[in-house]
Design a protein around this motif. Structure first.
Motif, PDB file in Angstrom:
ATOM      1  N   GLY A   1     -12.734  -8.738  -3.762  1.00 54.85           N
ATOM      2  CA  GLY A   1     -14.199  -8.705  -3.634  1.00 54.85           C
ATOM      3  C   GLY A   1     -14.863  -9.906  -4.287  1.00 54.85           C
ATOM      4  N   PHE A   2     -16.170  -9.831  -4.380  1.00 53.79           N
ATOM      5  CA  PHE A   2     -16.964 -10.956  -4.882  1.00 53.79           C
ATOM      6  C   PHE A   2     -16.607 -11.295  -6.335  1.00 53.79           C
ATOM      7  CE2 PHE A   2     -21.470 -11.945  -6.551  1.00 53.79           C
ATOM      8  CZ  PHE A   2     -21.250 -13.304  -6.489  1.00 53.79           C
ATOM      9  N   ILE A   3     -16.771 -10.330  -7.224  1.00 57.81           N
ATOM     10  CA  ILE A   3     -16.488 -10.612  -8.636  1.00 57.81           C
ATOM     11  C   ILE A   3     -14.982 -10.761  -8.841  1.00 57.81           C
ATOM     12  CG2 ILE A   3     -16.658  -9.726 -11.002  1.00 57.81           C
ATOM     13  CD1 ILE A   3     -19.224  -8.236 -10.142  1.00 57.81           C
TER      14      ILE A   3
ATOM     15  N   ASP B   6      -6.355  -3.969  -3.301  1.00 57.81           N
ATOM     16  CA  ASP B   6      -7.643  -3.931  -2.592  1.00 57.81           C
ATOM     17  C   ASP B   6      -7.389  -3.397  -1.186  1.00 57.81           C
ATOM     18  OD1 ASP B   6     -10.504  -5.866  -3.021  1.00 57.81           O
ATOM     19  OD2 ASP B   6     -10.110  -4.872  -1.106  1.00 57.81           O
ATOM     20  N   ASN B   7      -8.301  -2.540  -0.691  1.00 56.70           N
ATOM     21  CA  ASN B   7      -8.102  -2.003   0.668  1.00 56.70           C
ATOM     22  C   ASN B   7      -8.806  -2.850   1.735  1.00 56.70           C
ATOM     23  OD1 ASN B   7     -10.776  -1.351   0.391  1.00 56.70           O
ATOM     24  ND2 ASN B   7     -10.546   0.836   0.851  1.00 56.70           N
TER      25      ASN B   7
ATOM     26  N   SER C 165     -11.913  -3.419   2.453  1.00 53.03           N
ATOM     27  CA  SER C 165     -12.934  -2.601   3.102  1.00 53.03           C
ATOM     28  C   SER C 165     -13.717  -3.409   4.150  1.00 53.03           C
ATOM     29  CB  SER C 165     -13.873  -2.098   2.005  1.00 53.03           C
ATOM     30  OG  SER C 165     -15.171  -1.939   2.475  1.00 53.03           O
TER      31      SER C 165
ATOM     32  N   HIS D 166     -15.459  -7.100   4.055  1.00 55.73           N
ATOM     33  CA  HIS D 166     -14.639  -8.208   4.548  1.00 55.73           C
ATOM     34  C   HIS D 166     -14.702  -8.399   6.061  1.00 55.73           C
ATOM     35  CE1 HIS D 166     -12.823  -8.731   0.570  1.00 55.73           C
ATOM     36  NE2 HIS D 166     -12.810  -7.422   0.489  1.00 55.73           N
TER      37      HIS D 166
ATOM     38  N   ASP E 158      -5.209   1.519  -1.640  1.00 60.70           N
ATOM     39  CA  ASP E 158      -6.438   2.242  -1.958  1.00 60.70           C
ATOM     40  C   ASP E 158      -6.351   2.836  -3.363  1.00 60.70           C
ATOM     41  OD1 ASP E 158      -8.552   4.289  -1.915  1.00 60.70           O
ATOM     42  OD2 ASP E 158      -8.652   3.748   0.208  1.00 60.70           O
ATOM     43  N   VAL E 159      -7.429   2.705  -4.129  1.00 61.96           N
ATOM     44  CA  VAL E 159      -7.419   3.258  -5.491  1.00 61.96           C
ATOM     45  C   VAL E 159      -7.450   4.791  -5.487  1.00 61.96           C
ATOM     46  CG1 VAL E 159      -8.400   1.241  -6.642  1.00 61.96           C
ATOM     47  CG2 VAL E 159      -9.945   2.996  -5.733  1.00 61.96           C
TER      48      VAL E 159
ATOM     49  N   LEU F  13     -12.260  -2.924 -10.757  1.00 63.62           N
ATOM     50  CA  LEU F  13     -13.511  -3.313 -10.088  1.00 63.62           C
ATOM     51  C   LEU F  13     -13.706  -2.595  -8.754  1.00 63.62           C
ATOM     52  CD1 LEU F  13     -13.386  -7.237 -10.469  1.00 63.62           C
ATOM     53  CD2 LEU F  13     -14.453  -5.607 -12.006  1.00 63.62           C
TER      54      LEU F  13
ATOM     55  N   TYR G 196     -24.760   6.276  -6.963  1.00 62.84           N
ATOM     56  CA  TYR G 196     -23.980   5.104  -7.396  1.00 62.84           C
ATOM     57  C   TYR G 196     -24.048   4.959  -8.917  1.00 62.84           C
ATOM     58  CZ  TYR G 196     -22.865   0.211  -8.363  1.00 62.84           C
ATOM     59  OH  TYR G 196     -22.347  -0.936  -8.910  1.00 62.84           O
TER      60      TYR G 196
ATOM     61  N   LYS H 286     -21.030   5.215 -11.774  1.00 58.04           N
ATOM     62  CA  LYS H 286     -20.711   4.121 -12.714  1.00 58.04           C
ATOM     63  C   LYS H 286     -20.751   4.646 -14.155  1.00 58.04           C
ATOM     64  CE  LYS H 286     -19.340   1.280 -10.434  1.00 58.04           C
ATOM     65  NZ  LYS H 286     -18.220   0.359 -10.656  1.00 58.04           N
TER      66      LYS H 286
ATOM     67  N   VAL I 263     -25.479  -9.416  -9.788  1.00 58.75           N
ATOM     68  CA  VAL I 263     -24.637 -10.616  -9.749  1.00 58.75           C
ATOM     69  C   VAL I 263     -24.843 -11.320  -8.393  1.00 58.75           C
ATOM     70  CG1 VAL I 263     -22.300 -11.484 -10.063  1.00 58.75           C
ATOM     71  CG2 VAL I 263     -22.955  -9.291 -11.086  1.00 58.75           C
TER      72      VAL I 263
HETATM   73  P1  NAD Z   1     -17.419  -6.119  -3.723  1.00 59.10           P
HETATM   74  O1  NAD Z   1     -17.858  -5.069  -2.761  1.00 59.10           O
HETATM   75  O2  NAD Z   1     -17.576  -7.547  -3.359  1.00 59.10           O
HETATM   76  O3  NAD Z   1     -15.892  -5.882  -4.103  1.00 59.10           O
HETATM   77  C1  NAD Z   1     -15.329  -4.618  -4.189  1.00 59.10           C
HETATM   78  C2  NAD Z   1     -13.902  -4.737  -3.658  1.00 59.10           C
HETATM   79  O4  NAD Z   1     -13.308  -3.441  -3.774  1.00 59.10           O
HETATM   80  C3  NAD Z   1     -13.830  -5.136  -2.187  1.00 59.10           C
HETATM   81  O5  NAD Z   1     -12.905  -6.181  -2.017  1.00 59.10           O
HETATM   82  C4  NAD Z   1     -13.354  -3.870  -1.477  1.00 59.10           C
HETATM   83  O6  NAD Z   1     -12.533  -4.162  -0.354  1.00 59.10           O
HETATM   84  C5  NAD Z   1     -12.585  -3.168  -2.572  1.00 59.10           C
HETATM   85  N1  NAD Z   1     -12.551  -1.717  -2.416  1.00 59.10           N
HETATM   86  C6  NAD Z   1     -13.565  -0.869  -2.072  1.00 59.10           C
HETATM   87  N2  NAD Z   1     -13.110   0.394  -2.021  1.00 59.10           N
HETATM   88  C7  NAD Z   1     -11.790   0.347  -2.350  1.00 59.10           C
HETATM   89  C8  NAD Z   1     -10.781   1.329  -2.457  1.00 59.10           C
HETATM   90  N3  NAD Z   1     -11.029   2.616  -2.215  1.00 59.10           N
HETATM   91  N4  NAD Z   1      -9.532   0.945  -2.807  1.00 59.10           N
HETATM   92  C9  NAD Z   1      -9.249  -0.373  -3.048  1.00 59.10           C
HETATM   93  N5  NAD Z   1     -10.174  -1.353  -2.942  1.00 59.10           N
HETATM   94  C10 NAD Z   1     -11.431  -0.991  -2.600  1.00 59.10           C
HETATM   95  O7  NAD Z   1     -18.174  -5.768  -5.097  1.00 59.10           O
HETATM   96  P2  NAD Z   1     -18.439  -6.687  -6.360  1.00 59.10           P
HETATM   97  O8  NAD Z   1     -19.828  -7.167  -6.286  1.00 59.10           O
HETATM   98  O9  NAD Z   1     -17.336  -7.653  -6.530  1.00 59.10           O
HETATM   99  O10 NAD Z   1     -18.379  -5.575  -7.498  1.00 59.10           O
HETATM  100  C11 NAD Z   1     -17.211  -5.353  -8.261  1.00 59.10           C
HETATM  101  C12 NAD Z   1     -17.498  -4.247  -9.267  1.00 59.10           C
HETATM  102  O11 NAD Z   1     -18.593  -4.611 -10.105  1.00 59.10           O
HETATM  103  C13 NAD Z   1     -17.853  -2.906  -8.647  1.00 59.10           C
HETATM  104  O12 NAD Z   1     -17.247  -1.883  -9.411  1.00 59.10           O
HETATM  105  C14 NAD Z   1     -19.362  -2.833  -8.798  1.00 59.10           C
HETATM  106  O13 NAD Z   1     -19.803  -1.493  -8.892  1.00 59.10           O
HETATM  107  C15 NAD Z   1     -19.569  -3.593 -10.087  1.00 59.10           C
HETATM  108  N6  NAD Z   1     -20.895  -4.210 -10.189  1.00 59.10           N
HETATM  109  C16 NAD Z   1     -21.269  -5.208  -9.332  1.00 59.10           C
HETATM  110  C17 NAD Z   1     -22.554  -5.755  -9.442  1.00 59.10           C
HETATM  111  C18 NAD Z   1     -23.033  -6.851  -8.514  1.00 59.10           C
HETATM  112  O14 NAD Z   1     -24.210  -7.212  -8.569  1.00 59.10           O
HETATM  113  N7  NAD Z   1     -22.177  -7.420  -7.668  1.00 59.10           N
HETATM  114  C19 NAD Z   1     -23.443  -5.278 -10.404  1.00 59.10           C
HETATM  115  C20 NAD Z   1     -23.028  -4.247 -11.253  1.00 59.10           C
HETATM  116  C21 NAD Z   1     -21.752  -3.732 -11.150  1.00 59.10           C
END
Ligand code: NAD
Length: 376
Positions: free
Chosen positions: A10-12, A31-32, A34, A38, A62-63, A82, A187, A191, A217
């Motif tokens: 994912g992004f972070i 990572d699944n 999603s 993606h 999948d987690v 994450l 949500y 968290k 973020v």
């Molecule tokens: P994102 O959606 O870009 O990445 C999440 C990743 O998790 C994706 O690659 C997705 O394919 C994978 N995923 C989703 N469900 C899954 C599952 N069941 N099994 C395995 N993989 C799975 O999100 P992000 O922005 O990178 O956020 C990462 C974390 O940070 C998350 O927990 C989010 O709640 C938290 N967060 C993000 C922000 C933000 O602004 N981006 C702010 C606060 C908290």
């Protein structure tokens, strides 16, 4: 160290993976891939997946699946959890999905760590500013107060600012880690539960927990395909396709927008520094930026004439303001955000300009909210 990142495509996660590899760590990603993040074909269509797939041990899984965890946990020193469903609005009608993935996935991880024979010494959990709900305010008598959700009636009447027990003259202040936790979305609740489970279970099984409450973020790499979350992506998409932007409320609602490199730096410190163990940290910039300022900055960044329509529309459960107090993370981890909003927007728009930005179905996501009575 051997570091497992769930949601590491994912992004972070993908930004963090690249930085950890550059620092000499070995990274495994679960990572699944999603589709909401993606696209239908991550192999060819996902910028995020492509940039990590040959650099990490990648396991598609999948987690929520025990067998997938068992493939990736052996030999890990640190787990950065994450993977999550991340749409605040969407969580209000896909309730079971959000609790299954976010709470269920974390329970499964902790169950395995508590009962299995693994080497994991630290778990870093992605929490969120969403757990605070509305921000912290100072009332006329100088006390700190925490207004609850704004009622539908109040929002319908165009009264967007919060009130607390009839007091409408509240002064917004930064939210610190001791502030009241009162999420306004499913949500946010998931968290909160994720964070509390990790902070409670890990010490009892000899694992050090660290939680990061990330603010909003943004930056290069954030999904440009997901119509359910990421205001900068959604606005960029509309601007690129010459569509007008519906600014909710009066546009003065604000968030703390933190650039991805700063989030990665804070998270790396949490992984590598002992001082982080057992602690919960805000990660943000400590600056509140309004939605209108975001739309204008993006319009300028792309050099497009953007039509902004301030409609007074609103989403039930949205907060008015929240920004982070960073005193704790600064003192304990020496973290200071480096990228200003102006610089971050310039870097983000430059990156978007290099991407193919397919039109996303933002209207569909809004209509889903409307049909469920969650938006006006
Ligand atoms: P994102 O959606 O870009 O990445 C999440 C990743 O998790 C994706 O690659 C997705 O394919 C994978 N995923 C989703 N469900 C899954 C599952 N069941 N099994 C395995 N993989 C799975 O999100 P992000 O922005 O990178 O956020 C990462 C974390 O940070 C998350 O927990 C989010 O709640 C938290 N967060 C993000 C922000 C933000 O602004 N981006 C702010 C606060 C908290």
């Amino acid at each position: 160290m051997n570091i497992l990142i769930t949601g590491g495509a994912g992004f972070i996660g993908s930004s963090l993976a690249l930085q950890l590899i550059a620092r000499g760590h070995s990274v495994t990603v679960l990572d699944n891939l999603s589709e909401q993040i993606h696209g239908a074909d991550a192999e060819t269509g996902s910028f995020l997946f492509q940039r990590i797939k040959d650099k990490v041990q990648f396991v598609k899984g999948d987690v929520c699946n025990e067998a997938d965890w068992k493939k990736v946990l052996p030999g890990q020193d640190v787990v950065v959890h994450l993977a999550a469903e991340t749409g605040t609005g969407q969580s209000m009608y896909l309730i079971r999905k959000y609790t299954d993935v976010n709470i269920g996935g974390t329970s499964l991880m902790l169950d395995l760590l508590a009962n299995g024979n693994y080497d994991v010494k630290k778990v870093v959990i992605a929490s969120s500013r969403a757990i605070y709900g509305e921000g912290r305010y100072k009332a006329g008598d100088g006390t700190y107060v925490y207004p609850g959700s704004r009622s539908k009636e109040r929002l319908s009447a165009g009264k967007f600012d919060v009130e607390y027990k009839g007091d409408e003259n509240l002064q917004l202040v930064a939210t610190d880690e001791e502030s009241k936790i009162h999420p306004t979305s499913v949500y946010g609740i998931t968290k909160q539960v994720q964070e509390q489970m990790v902070m409670t279970v890990c010490p009892s099984i000899g694992v050090s927990p660290v939680a990061f409450r990330y603010q909003n973020v943004y930056g290069p790499g954030q999904s440009l395909k997901n119509p359910y979350t990421g205001i900068l992506s959604i606005f960029s998409n509309l601007i690129k396709h010459n569509q007008s932007i519906n600014i909710f409320e009066d546009g003065k609602e604000s968030r703390d927008f933190v650039f991805i490199d700063d989030v990665v730096a804070a998270t790396v410190a949490g992984i590598e520094m002992k001082e982080a163990d057992g602690e919960v940290f805000n990660v943000g910039t400590g600056v509140a930026t309004t939605v209108l300022e975001v739309a204008e900055a993006l319009g300028n960044g792309y050099g497009n004439e953007t039509s902004l329509q301030i409609t007074g529309d609103f989403r039930v459960g949205d907060i008015r303001h929240n920004y982070a107090d960073l005193t704790k993370i600064q003192q304990k981890l020496g973290f200071v955000p480096r990228v200003s909003f102006a610089e971050g927007i310039a870097r983000f728009t430059a990156w978007v300009n290099e991407q193919e930005v397919a039109l996303i179905d933002y209207t569909k996501s809004l209509n889903e909210m409307k049909s469920k009575g969650l938006m006006k």
